[in-house]
Design an enzyme around this catalytic site. Structure first.
Site, PDB file in Angstrom:
ATOM      1  N   GLN A 113       2.911 -19.445  13.246  1.00 30.85           N
ATOM      2  CA  GLN A 113       3.115 -18.001  13.371  1.00 30.85           C
ATOM      3  C   GLN A 113       3.599 -17.368  12.057  1.00 30.85           C
ATOM      4  O   GLN A 113       4.053 -18.079  11.153  1.00 30.85           O
ATOM      5  CB  GLN A 113       4.155 -17.731  14.459  1.00 30.85           C
ATOM      6  CG  GLN A 113       3.681 -18.080  15.862  1.00 30.85           C
ATOM      7  CD  GLN A 113       4.674 -17.600  16.904  1.00 30.85           C
ATOM      8  OE1 GLN A 113       5.390 -18.396  17.481  1.00 30.85           O
ATOM      9  NE2 GLN A 113       4.716 -16.306  17.130  1.00 30.85           N
ATOM     10  N   HIS A 114       3.544 -16.051  12.039  1.00 26.49           N
ATOM     11  CA  HIS A 114       4.229 -15.188  11.059  1.00 26.49           C
ATOM     12  C   HIS A 114       3.660 -15.118   9.647  1.00 26.49           C
ATOM     13  O   HIS A 114       3.906 -14.152   8.935  1.00 26.49           O
ATOM     14  CB  HIS A 114       5.718 -15.566  10.898  1.00 26.49           C
ATOM     15  CG  HIS A 114       6.458 -15.781  12.163  1.00 26.49           C
ATOM     16  ND1 HIS A 114       6.614 -14.787  13.088  1.00 26.49           N
ATOM     17  CD2 HIS A 114       7.087 -16.879  12.655  1.00 26.49           C
ATOM     18  CE1 HIS A 114       7.325 -15.267  14.108  1.00 26.49           C
ATOM     19  NE2 HIS A 114       7.610 -16.530  13.879  1.00 26.49           N
ATOM     20  N   ASP A 131       1.109 -20.677  17.680  1.00 21.84           N
ATOM     21  CA  ASP A 131       1.129 -22.080  18.139  1.00 21.84           C
ATOM     22  C   ASP A 131       2.024 -22.312  19.358  1.00 21.84           C
ATOM     23  O   ASP A 131       1.674 -23.083  20.253  1.00 21.84           O
ATOM     24  CB  ASP A 131       1.479 -23.043  16.997  1.00 21.84           C
ATOM     25  CG  ASP A 131       2.759 -22.707  16.258  1.00 21.84           C
ATOM     26  OD1 ASP A 131       3.445 -21.719  16.596  1.00 21.84           O
ATOM     27  OD2 ASP A 131       3.080 -23.443  15.306  1.00 21.84           O
TER      28      ASP A 131
HETATM   29  O1  LIG Z   1       8.046 -19.736  13.112  1.00 23.95           O
HETATM   30  C1  LIG Z   1       7.754 -20.333  14.133  1.00 23.95           C
HETATM   31  C2  LIG Z   1       7.934 -19.722  15.477  1.00 23.95           C
HETATM   32  O2  LIG Z   1       8.559 -18.461  15.455  1.00 23.95           O
HETATM   33  C3  LIG Z   1       7.193 -21.717  14.014  1.00 23.95           C
HETATM   34  O3  LIG Z   1       7.127 -22.365  15.262  1.00 23.95           O
HETATM   35  C4  LIG Z   1       5.832 -21.664  13.364  1.00 23.95           C
HETATM   36  O4  LIG Z   1       4.931 -21.117  14.336  1.00 23.95           O
HETATM   37  C5  LIG Z   1       5.367 -22.986  12.781  1.00 23.95           C
HETATM   38  O5  LIG Z   1       5.290 -24.031  13.625  1.00 23.95           O
HETATM   39  P1  LIG Z   1       4.906 -25.586  13.359  1.00 23.95           P
HETATM   40  O6  LIG Z   1       4.033 -25.704  12.211  1.00 23.95           O
HETATM   41  O7  LIG Z   1       6.183 -26.329  13.334  1.00 23.95           O
HETATM   42  O8  LIG Z   1       4.167 -25.954  14.606  1.00 23.95           O
END
Ligand SMILES: O=C(CO)[C@@H](O)[C@H](O)COP(=O)(O)O
Ligand SMILES: Nc1ncnc2c1ncn2[C@@H]1O[C@H](COP(=O)(O)OP(=O)(O)O)[C@@H](O)[C@H]1O
Length: 467
Positions: free
Chosen positions: A71-72, A235
């Site tokens: 995300q983000h 995700d």
């Molecule tokens: O910043 C967040 C949720 O707000 C993280 O969960 C990212 O979405 C990255 O996740 P992974 O690569 O660890 O799955």
């Protein structure tokens, strides 16, 4: 047999699963690595996705595909569809000051009311403000803002920089979904619309934003094929879909990030900023807390002790709950929850008697899990029920993680069979798009560690929380 594909473009890897659309049975899969670092040229993610699809045997026989992603992350595009600079990722803490500035200007309460979230360094809005302040030349070039899954979906459909795909830049063809839009801090889970004023406040000027699709709305087709493309998802929302998480289930994911989240029927707002009031991938909501220090805490301490993950687990289980008083506050990468972007990791409580390899190993597991247990408390504080913890992510298969989780969390812990739940959720979304009905694939359980709650673990961690 009709096949569907799901992609998880996560921080460290891209994973692809191909499943039978009716039964959900796994058919084939592939993965490819991502470059390290907290800013990455998204072209590398595109290449990894293509490699992972190729390793999964390609898309032969696949009728629909969806992409879920970290995300983000900020992918800034110019008017010709080129990326303006490498993507700034969720775990890049340079934008902490920018997040603080935005919260001061708008007010935490107002942000929570308008977006369900209070931005910290991870959020897209904070990255846009950082760009405006630190790279004004690049900020001025930004014509459109996309997130990792939006951009990969766009490329898959044949759009991209002028000359890179058959269809040209077509910024207006960018699409996203509610779950990922809710991680920007300029989209409202209350109205389901962008808050363009907050976007402009962050970037300094308006920009094209991806159209937000519904949970099973088609984005289009894979370029040059009839393969349907789903809306994709963030995700965590994809994992909730892949697990078929129901009311009372709280998912704890221990991957690069640590996340705690649950599907609820009501949007949440936490003006302290601890719980992010995200949307999910089914039309509901996904209150979530995220930590920056999760599986890599174990990677770091295993490296220090020169052991494998399994050996680290055996060492940890040699020490008693509470690790003889040793506490690791595991802020190796700064921290997001609590919001301490500049923090570093600290070991407390060492004595000559407790300075042992087993105590250090156990303190790593306990420190990582206590941060997530604090998050679970905050999620419960938003009126969410927690009847059981579903433990997933790369580190969840570690036997010591499972055992120590059952000692740290109050609700019973259930470990689903090892799997790629984010990619599975994306595949389920693809099946949903195809059949116009949400698939209900069975979830099998790998382990249910016996409940063994040991309050000492959290009590002694809490003693050092304010330090
Ligand atoms: O910043 C967040 C949720 O707000 C993280 O969960 C990212 O979405 C990255 O996740 P992974 O690569 O660890 O799955
Ligand atoms: N058996 C294990 N014990 C502890 N950590 C593990 C184990 N297997 C994988 N990991 C860690 O899990 C992380 C990857 O988790 P994953 O959920 O795949 O990542 P991402 O969040 O990027 O999708 C890596 O840091 C890896 O070292």
């Amino acid at each position: 047999m009709t096949l569907v594909a799901g992609v998880d473009s996560s921080t460290q890897n891209c994973k692809v699963v191909i499943r039978d659309a009716d039964s959900g049975a796994p058919v084939r899969s592939g993965r490819a690595g991502h470059p390290p670092g907290t800013e990455v040229d998204p072209v590398r993610w595109w290449e990894a996705m293509r490699a992972a699809i190729a390793r999964a045997g390609g898309l032969d026989g696949v009728a629909a595909i969806s992409v879920a992603g970290q995300q983000h992350g900020l992918i800034a595009l110019d008017s010709a569809g080129h990326v303006v600079r490498p993507a700034l990722m969720w775990n890049d803490t340079r934008s902490a000051g920018a997040a603080g500035d935005l919260v001061r200007e708008v007010g935490a309460e107002v942000y929570a009311k308008r977006t369900g979230t209070v931005p910290v360094a991870s959020f897209t809005a904070a990255k846009l403000r950082w760009l405006r302040d630190h790279e004004p030349g690049n900020a001025a070039k930004v014509a459109a803002v996309a997130l990792p899954h939006d951009w990969l979906t766009w490329r898959l459909r044949g759009f991209g920089p002028a000359g890179a795909g058959p269809l040209g830049p077509e910024l207006g063809e960018l699409v996203t979904d509610r779950s990922d839009a809710s991680g920007t801090a300029y989209w409202s889970p209350f109205t389901g619309a962008y808050d363009e004023e907050l976007l402009e406040l962050a970037l300094g000027h308006p920009a094209v934003l991806p159209r937000v699709l519904g949970p099973a709305e088609r984005a289009g087709t894979v370029a040059g094929t009839p393969i349907a493309v789903g809306p994709g998802a963030g995700d965590n929302a994809a994992a909730a879909l892949g697990l078929d998480a129901a009311r009372g289930d709280v998912v704890v994911s221990i991957g690069t990030s640590g996340t705690v989240f649950a599907v609820t029927g009501h949007p949440t707002r936490d003006e302290t900023g601890t719980v992010a009031g995200f949307a999910d991938a089914t039309g509901q909501f996904l209150p979530l807390i995220a930590t920056l220090n999760a599986a890599r805490v174990l990677d770091a301490v295993a490296g220090l002790l020169d052991v494998t993950h399994e050996e680290l687990g055996l060492l940890a289980l040699d020490a008693p709950p509470g690790a003889g008083g040793v506490v690791l506050q595991p802020y190796f990468e700064g921290e997001r929850t609590p919001n301490l972007p500049d923090a570093t990791a600290t070991l407390f409580g060492l004595t000559l008697a407790s300075a042992t390899r087993p105590a250090l190993a156990r303190a790593a597991f306990e420190g990582m899990l206590c941060g997530l247990a604090d998050g679970l408390d905050a999620i419960r504080g938003q009126g969410v029920e927690a009847d059981r913890v579903l433990l997933i992510g790369g580190a969840a298969q570690n036997a010591a993680v499972q055992r120590i989780a059952a000692q740290t969390f109050e609700p019973p812990v259930v470990v689903p069979r090892p799997g790629e739940y984010v990619a599975d959720g994306a595949a389920a979304q693809a099946a949903w798009v195809l059949a116009e009905a949400r698939p209900r694939w069975p979830l099998s359980v790998a382990a249910e560690p016996p409940p063994d709650h040991r309050p000492v673990i959290r009590h002694q961690y809490a003693r050092y929380a304010a330090l």
